[in-house]
Motif scaffolding. Structure first.
Motif, PDB file in Angstrom:
ATOM      1  N   VAL A   1      10.353  -1.331   7.035  1.00 55.22           N
ATOM      2  CA  VAL A   1      10.212  -2.736   6.514  1.00 55.22           C
ATOM      3  C   VAL A   1       8.697  -2.725   6.151  1.00 55.22           C
ATOM      4  O   VAL A   1       7.805  -1.871   6.637  1.00 55.22           O
ATOM      5  CB  VAL A   1      10.097  -3.725   7.700  1.00 55.22           C
ATOM      6  CG1 VAL A   1       9.572  -5.149   7.476  1.00 55.22           C
ATOM      7  CG2 VAL A   1      11.381  -3.680   8.457  1.00 55.22           C
ATOM      8  N   VAL A   2       8.231  -3.427   4.998  1.00 55.44           N
ATOM      9  CA  VAL A   2       7.081  -3.341   4.149  1.00 55.44           C
ATOM     10  C   VAL A   2       6.680  -4.455   3.966  1.00 55.44           C
ATOM     11  O   VAL A   2       7.356  -5.410   3.368  1.00 55.44           O
ATOM     12  CB  VAL A   2       7.251  -2.290   3.177  1.00 55.44           C
ATOM     13  CG1 VAL A   2       8.056  -2.677   2.005  1.00 55.44           C
ATOM     14  CG2 VAL A   2       5.834  -1.996   2.484  1.00 55.44           C
ATOM     15  N   SER A   3       5.213  -4.728   3.578  1.00 57.08           N
ATOM     16  CA  SER A   3       4.632  -5.916   2.940  1.00 57.08           C
ATOM     17  C   SER A   3       4.695  -5.728   1.691  1.00 57.08           C
ATOM     18  O   SER A   3       4.852  -4.572   1.175  1.00 57.08           O
ATOM     19  CB  SER A   3       3.030  -6.055   3.263  1.00 57.08           C
ATOM     20  OG  SER A   3       2.487  -5.032   3.078  1.00 57.08           O
ATOM     21  N   VAL A   4       4.307  -6.739   1.030  1.00 60.21           N
ATOM     22  CA  VAL A   4       4.672  -6.845  -0.671  1.00 60.21           C
ATOM     23  C   VAL A   4       3.399  -5.976  -1.299  1.00 60.21           C
ATOM     24  O   VAL A   4       3.589  -5.636  -2.471  1.00 60.21           O
ATOM     25  CB  VAL A   4       4.435  -8.157  -1.277  1.00 60.21           C
ATOM     26  CG1 VAL A   4       5.865  -9.083  -0.956  1.00 60.21           C
ATOM     27  CG2 VAL A   4       3.336  -8.982  -0.794  1.00 60.21           C
ATOM     28  N   ASP A   5       2.566  -5.756  -0.472  1.00 56.39           N
ATOM     29  CA  ASP A   5       1.336  -4.850  -1.102  1.00 56.39           C
ATOM     30  C   ASP A   5       1.379  -3.377  -0.543  1.00 56.39           C
ATOM     31  O   ASP A   5       0.614  -2.456  -0.607  1.00 56.39           O
ATOM     32  CB  ASP A   5       0.176  -5.340  -0.869  1.00 56.39           C
ATOM     33  CG  ASP A   5      -0.393  -5.698   0.415  1.00 56.39           C
ATOM     34  OD1 ASP A   5       0.590  -5.817   1.517  1.00 56.39           O
ATOM     35  OD2 ASP A   5      -1.542  -5.815   0.855  1.00 56.39           O
ATOM     36  N   GLY A   6       2.724  -3.142   0.101  1.00 57.77           N
ATOM     37  CA  GLY A   6       2.832  -1.569   0.386  1.00 57.77           C
ATOM     38  C   GLY A   6       2.466  -1.185   1.776  1.00 57.77           C
ATOM     39  O   GLY A   6       2.411   0.160   1.809  1.00 57.77           O
ATOM     40  N   PHE A   7       2.368  -2.090   2.634  1.00 58.12           N
ATOM     41  CA  PHE A   7       1.952  -1.524   4.052  1.00 58.12           C
ATOM     42  C   PHE A   7       2.820  -1.827   4.973  1.00 58.12           C
ATOM     43  O   PHE A   7       3.729  -2.702   5.171  1.00 58.12           O
ATOM     44  CB  PHE A   7       0.397  -2.287   4.526  1.00 58.12           C
ATOM     45  CG  PHE A   7      -0.626  -1.792   3.559  1.00 58.12           C
ATOM     46  CD1 PHE A   7      -1.301  -0.843   3.607  1.00 58.12           C
ATOM     47  CD2 PHE A   7      -0.904  -2.752   2.364  1.00 58.12           C
ATOM     48  CE1 PHE A   7      -2.349  -0.474   2.775  1.00 58.12           C
ATOM     49  CE2 PHE A   7      -2.261  -2.500   1.814  1.00 58.12           C
ATOM     50  CZ  PHE A   7      -2.800  -1.418   1.858  1.00 58.12           C
TER      51      PHE A   7
ATOM     52  N   VAL B   1       0.948 -10.456   2.649  1.00 57.44           N
ATOM     53  CA  VAL B   1       0.078  -9.326   2.087  1.00 57.44           C
ATOM     54  C   VAL B   1      -1.040  -8.831   3.232  1.00 57.44           C
ATOM     55  O   VAL B   1      -1.615  -9.755   3.825  1.00 57.44           O
ATOM     56  CB  VAL B   1      -0.943  -9.978   0.992  1.00 57.44           C
ATOM     57  CG1 VAL B   1      -1.884  -9.064   0.414  1.00 57.44           C
ATOM     58  CG2 VAL B   1      -0.027 -10.656  -0.122  1.00 57.44           C
ATOM     59  N   PHE B   2      -0.880  -7.594   3.414  1.00 56.03           N
ATOM     60  CA  PHE B   2      -1.659  -6.982   4.679  1.00 56.03           C
ATOM     61  C   PHE B   2      -3.312  -6.792   3.933  1.00 56.03           C
ATOM     62  O   PHE B   2      -4.104  -6.921   4.819  1.00 56.03           O
ATOM     63  CB  PHE B   2      -1.169  -5.447   5.152  1.00 56.03           C
ATOM     64  CG  PHE B   2      -0.231  -6.066   6.282  1.00 56.03           C
ATOM     65  CD1 PHE B   2       0.426  -7.078   6.429  1.00 56.03           C
ATOM     66  CD2 PHE B   2      -0.203  -5.069   7.254  1.00 56.03           C
ATOM     67  CE1 PHE B   2       1.296  -7.297   7.407  1.00 56.03           C
ATOM     68  CE2 PHE B   2       0.692  -5.475   8.312  1.00 56.03           C
ATOM     69  CZ  PHE B   2       1.508  -6.458   8.459  1.00 56.03           C
ATOM     70  N   GLY B   3      -3.367  -6.449   2.490  1.00 57.69           N
ATOM     71  CA  GLY B   3      -4.605  -5.796   2.202  1.00 57.69           C
ATOM     72  C   GLY B   3      -5.218  -4.764   2.467  1.00 57.69           C
ATOM     73  O   GLY B   3      -5.663  -3.862   1.902  1.00 57.69           O
ATOM     74  N   SER B   4      -4.624  -4.196   3.619  1.00 58.90           N
ATOM     75  CA  SER B   4      -5.121  -2.710   4.160  1.00 58.90           C
ATOM     76  C   SER B   4      -4.222  -2.393   5.224  1.00 58.90           C
ATOM     77  O   SER B   4      -3.652  -3.187   5.852  1.00 58.90           O
ATOM     78  CB  SER B   4      -6.590  -2.640   4.364  1.00 58.90           C
ATOM     79  OG  SER B   4      -6.843  -3.416   5.668  1.00 58.90           O
TER      80      SER B   4
END
Length: 203
Positions: free
Chosen positions: A9-15, A165-168
């Motif tokens: 499972v992943v956030s839209v920004d890839g985390f 969106v996690f951002g980091s």
């Protein structure tokens, strides 16, 4: 040989988690729907001890059920093993687990469980294939998953994309270098609070 697919499972920004390994709302969709993943309940998938059966949207249930039933072996890194204590010897799906680690299995840890510790990603996939008996191999995304993809050992990439969106944090593909081409997605399923995507790795 079974299909090797990388999944998380992943956030839209890839985390796949924040810097502290907290998944935040990434797994909320597993419990916010009205359909159990299996027709008779999710006992075989629920090893939390809390009785928290998975309830997802109907579209997600059909997709997740099919995926989980296909898996014979899970390949994961030592960090995830330590974080969840190896799911106490009961993987969420599949019959076997291969852990990529330079450290051996903890002494006395669930001797009955089919968990195998190897220190090389190629050896991990080889061991997983032997254990899976032709069924699929699920590789947990992250650093180890990225290494297995970079080694050319992943056939498909599967993502459950959650609108946050996690951002980091911890990246789906870890610290992989270079470009790795995928085919157009051959699975695109919209659930509630999640988008299921699956790509074949371009050879």
């Amino acid at each position: 040989m079974g299909t090797v697919f990388m999944h998380n499972v992943v956030s839209v920004d890839g985390f796949i988690a924040d810097r502290n390994d907290d998944v935040g709302p990434l797994h909320d969709w597993y419990f916010n729907g009205d359909t159990r993943i299996t027709g008779g309940g999710d006992q075989q998938y629920d090893h939390s001890g809390a009785g928290s059966a998975f309830k997802v949207s109907k579209a997600s249930a059909q997709y997740v059920r099919s995926m989980w039933e296909s898996i014979g072996t899970i390949v994961k890194g030592r960090r995830l093993f330590d974080l969840v204590n190896g799911w106490e010897g009961h993987p969420p799906t599949g019959d076997h687990v291969v852990v990529v680690s330079h450290r051996p299995k903890p002494e006395g840890w669930h001797p009955e469980a089919s968990y195998h510790f190897v220190d090389d990603v190629a050896a991990a996939i080889d061991k997983a294939q032997k254990l899976a008996g032709g069924r699929a191999i699920s590789v947990n995304a992250g650093e180890v998953g990225g290494q297995i993809l970079a080694a050319g050992l992943v056939d498909e990439v599967a993502m459950d994309v959650v609108p946050v969106v996690f951002g980091s944090g911890k990246r789906y593909f870890g610290s992989i270098d270079g470009q790795h081409l995928l085919e157009d997605p051959y699975v695109v399923i919209q659930g509630e609070g999640v988008l299921h995507l699956r790509f074949r790795v371009r050879r």
